[in-house]
Design a protein around this motif. Structure first.
Motif, PDB file in Angstrom:
ATOM      1  N   PRO A  94     -32.682 -37.640   0.504  1.00  0.00           N
ATOM      2  CA  PRO A  94     -32.834 -38.627  -0.396  1.00  0.00           C
ATOM      3  C   PRO A  94     -33.452 -38.129  -1.763  1.00  0.00           C
ATOM      4  N   ARG A  95     -32.780 -38.807  -2.816  1.00  0.00           N
ATOM      5  CA  ARG A  95     -33.418 -38.375  -4.092  1.00  0.00           C
ATOM      6  C   ARG A  95     -34.774 -37.995  -4.380  1.00  0.00           C
ATOM      7  N   SER A  96     -35.609 -38.980  -4.004  1.00  0.00           N
ATOM      8  CA  SER A  96     -37.282 -38.635  -3.861  1.00  0.00           C
ATOM      9  C   SER A  96     -37.602 -37.377  -3.555  1.00  0.00           C
ATOM     10  N   GLU A  97     -37.015 -36.726  -2.370  1.00  0.00           N
ATOM     11  CA  GLU A  97     -37.147 -35.431  -1.898  1.00  0.00           C
ATOM     12  C   GLU A  97     -36.722 -34.532  -2.520  1.00  0.00           C
ATOM     13  N   ILE A  98     -35.549 -34.589  -3.385  1.00  0.00           N
ATOM     14  CA  ILE A  98     -35.038 -33.601  -4.140  1.00  0.00           C
ATOM     15  C   ILE A  98     -35.839 -33.479  -5.481  1.00  0.00           C
ATOM     16  N   LEU A  99     -36.415 -34.530  -5.846  1.00  0.00           N
ATOM     17  CA  LEU A  99     -37.175 -34.677  -7.126  1.00  0.00           C
ATOM     18  C   LEU A  99     -38.722 -33.896  -6.742  1.00  0.00           C
ATOM     19  N   GLY A 100     -39.087 -33.647  -5.495  1.00  0.00           N
ATOM     20  CA  GLY A 100     -40.289 -33.298  -5.096  1.00  0.00           C
ATOM     21  C   GLY A 100     -40.266 -31.805  -5.047  1.00  0.00           C
ATOM     22  N   MET A 101     -39.016 -31.014  -5.415  1.00  0.00           N
ATOM     23  CA  MET A 101     -39.018 -29.655  -5.545  1.00  0.00           C
ATOM     24  C   MET A 101     -38.229 -29.185  -6.744  1.00  0.00           C
ATOM     25  N   SER A 102     -38.373 -27.826  -6.918  1.00  0.00           N
ATOM     26  CA  SER A 102     -37.757 -27.229  -8.149  1.00  0.00           C
ATOM     27  C   SER A 102     -36.222 -27.138  -7.679  1.00  0.00           C
ATOM     28  N   GLY A 103     -35.273 -27.156  -9.015  1.00  0.00           N
ATOM     29  CA  GLY A 103     -33.870 -27.044  -8.479  1.00  0.00           C
ATOM     30  C   GLY A 103     -33.635 -25.598  -7.604  1.00  0.00           C
ATOM     31  N   LEU A 104     -34.371 -24.543  -8.073  1.00  0.00           N
ATOM     32  CA  LEU A 104     -34.096 -23.346  -7.509  1.00  0.00           C
ATOM     33  C   LEU A 104     -34.570 -23.449  -5.796  1.00  0.00           C
ATOM     34  N   THR A 105     -35.731 -23.969  -5.562  1.00  0.00           N
ATOM     35  CA  THR A 105     -36.168 -24.197  -4.400  1.00  0.00           C
ATOM     36  C   THR A 105     -35.009 -24.986  -3.525  1.00  0.00           C
ATOM     37  N   PHE A 106     -34.452 -26.104  -4.069  1.00  0.00           N
ATOM     38  CA  PHE A 106     -33.490 -26.821  -3.609  1.00  0.00           C
ATOM     39  C   PHE A 106     -32.283 -26.097  -3.212  1.00  0.00           C
ATOM     40  N   MET A 107     -31.787 -25.163  -4.130  1.00  0.00           N
ATOM     41  CA  MET A 107     -30.670 -24.200  -3.864  1.00  0.00           C
ATOM     42  C   MET A 107     -30.840 -23.285  -2.855  1.00  0.00           C
ATOM     43  N   GLN A 108     -32.170 -22.901  -2.968  1.00  0.00           N
ATOM     44  CA  GLN A 108     -32.460 -21.802  -1.923  1.00  0.00           C
ATOM     45  C   GLN A 108     -32.381 -22.502  -0.459  1.00  0.00           C
ATOM     46  N   ARG A 109     -32.822 -23.674  -0.259  1.00  0.00           N
ATOM     47  CA  ARG A 109     -32.888 -24.350   0.836  1.00  0.00           C
ATOM     48  C   ARG A 109     -31.607 -24.757   1.332  1.00  0.00           C
ATOM     49  N   VAL A 110     -30.367 -25.032   0.392  1.00  0.00           N
ATOM     50  CA  VAL A 110     -29.189 -25.184   0.807  1.00  0.00           C
ATOM     51  C   VAL A 110     -28.472 -24.030   1.233  1.00  0.00           C
ATOM     52  N   LEU A 111     -28.962 -22.754   0.575  1.00  0.00           N
ATOM     53  CA  LEU A 111     -28.361 -21.671   1.331  1.00  0.00           C
ATOM     54  C   LEU A 111     -28.670 -21.224   2.542  1.00  0.00           C
ATOM     55  N   LYS A 112     -29.988 -21.610   2.807  1.00  0.00           N
ATOM     56  CA  LYS A 112     -30.331 -21.313   4.020  1.00  0.00           C
ATOM     57  C   LYS A 112     -29.974 -22.398   5.298  1.00  0.00           C
ATOM     58  N   GLY A 113     -29.125 -23.334   4.923  1.00  0.00           N
ATOM     59  CA  GLY A 113     -28.923 -24.502   5.923  1.00  0.00           C
ATOM     60  C   GLY A 113     -30.009 -25.435   6.153  1.00  0.00           C
ATOM     61  N   GLU A 114     -30.959 -25.461   5.313  1.00  0.00           N
ATOM     62  CA  GLU A 114     -32.237 -26.238   5.570  1.00  0.00           C
ATOM     63  C   GLU A 114     -31.748 -27.709   5.019  1.00  0.00           C
ATOM     64  N   ILE A 115     -30.909 -27.817   3.900  1.00  0.00           N
ATOM     65  CA  ILE A 115     -30.501 -28.965   3.340  1.00  0.00           C
ATOM     66  C   ILE A 115     -28.953 -28.862   3.186  1.00  0.00           C
ATOM     67  N   ALA A 116     -28.264 -29.960   3.508  1.00  0.00           N
ATOM     68  CA  ALA A 116     -26.804 -30.017   3.526  1.00  0.00           C
ATOM     69  C   ALA A 116     -26.285 -29.961   2.029  1.00  0.00           C
ATOM     70  N   GLY A 117     -25.263 -29.069   1.928  1.00  0.00           N
ATOM     71  CA  GLY A 117     -24.494 -29.105   0.620  1.00  0.00           C
ATOM     72  C   GLY A 117     -23.807 -30.258   0.350  1.00  0.00           C
ATOM     73  N   ALA A 118     -22.938 -30.038  -0.369  1.00  0.00           N
ATOM     74  CA  ALA A 118     -21.980 -31.150  -1.065  1.00  0.00           C
ATOM     75  C   ALA A 118     -20.837 -31.348  -0.135  1.00  0.00           C
TER      76      ALA A 118
END
Length: 160
Positions: free
Chosen positions: A13-37
């Motif tokens: 959800p966008r609210s969760e995305i807004l709760g972290m920096s873009g770098l943190t978001f991308m690092q979590r995508v890389l680790k597989g913690e957040i789904a990518g596109a």
């Protein structure tokens, strides 16, 4: 290992995305913690590396990415570059903000052979308060040849 969203429910959800920096978001995508596109799975490319201001994707165009004349469709180059360029910008986006592409440009320098494994590197050139600019290139992973370059301008926004 990154994974692509399969359904809308897989996306954060966008609210969760807004709760972290873009770098943190991308690092979590890389680790597989957040789904990518989802488009990454559709077009057979994936996030490979993330650091502040820089990302690397990898991919291989398959038969489904061909145009009627038997070459890899220019849209495949564009989607890969737009994804990498945008993700590089995302690594510079502050907590509470999002970005979107304002414009991007692709220069195809040679045809990627069907089935060739490529790397797409993107680097942020400018990260301002309201806009960011980045450039990138697609190179053969084995031959190191340049297959395309691209650039983008993105807008940085605070929703609400």
């Amino acid at each position: 290992m990154p994974y692509a969203a399969q359904t809308p429910d897989d996306l954060l959800p966008r609210s969760e995305i807004l709760g972290m920096s873009g770098l943190t978001f991308m690092q979590r995508v890389l680790k597989g913690e957040i789904a990518g596109a989802p488009i990454a799975a559709t077009l057979n490319f994936n996030l490979l590396e993330v650091e502040e201001g820089r990302v690397r994707f990898c991919g291989t165009p398959e038969f489904s990415a061909m145009n009627p004349s038997g070459a890899v469709h220019g849209g495949w180059y564009g989607a890969l570059l737009d994804s990498a360029l945008g993700c590089a910008v995302m690594t510079k986006v502050p907590q509470g903000s999002v970005y979107t592409t304002l414009e991007y440009k692709v220069n195809i320098t040679r045809a990627i052979p069907l089935g060739m494994f490529v790397h797409c590197d993107a680097v942020v050139d400018h990260a301002g308060r309201t806009t960011s600019v980045a450039h990138g290139e697609i190179r053969g992973a084995e031959d190191g040849k340049l297959y395309a370059t691209g650039s983008t301008t993105c807008i940085i926004m605070k929703p609400g």
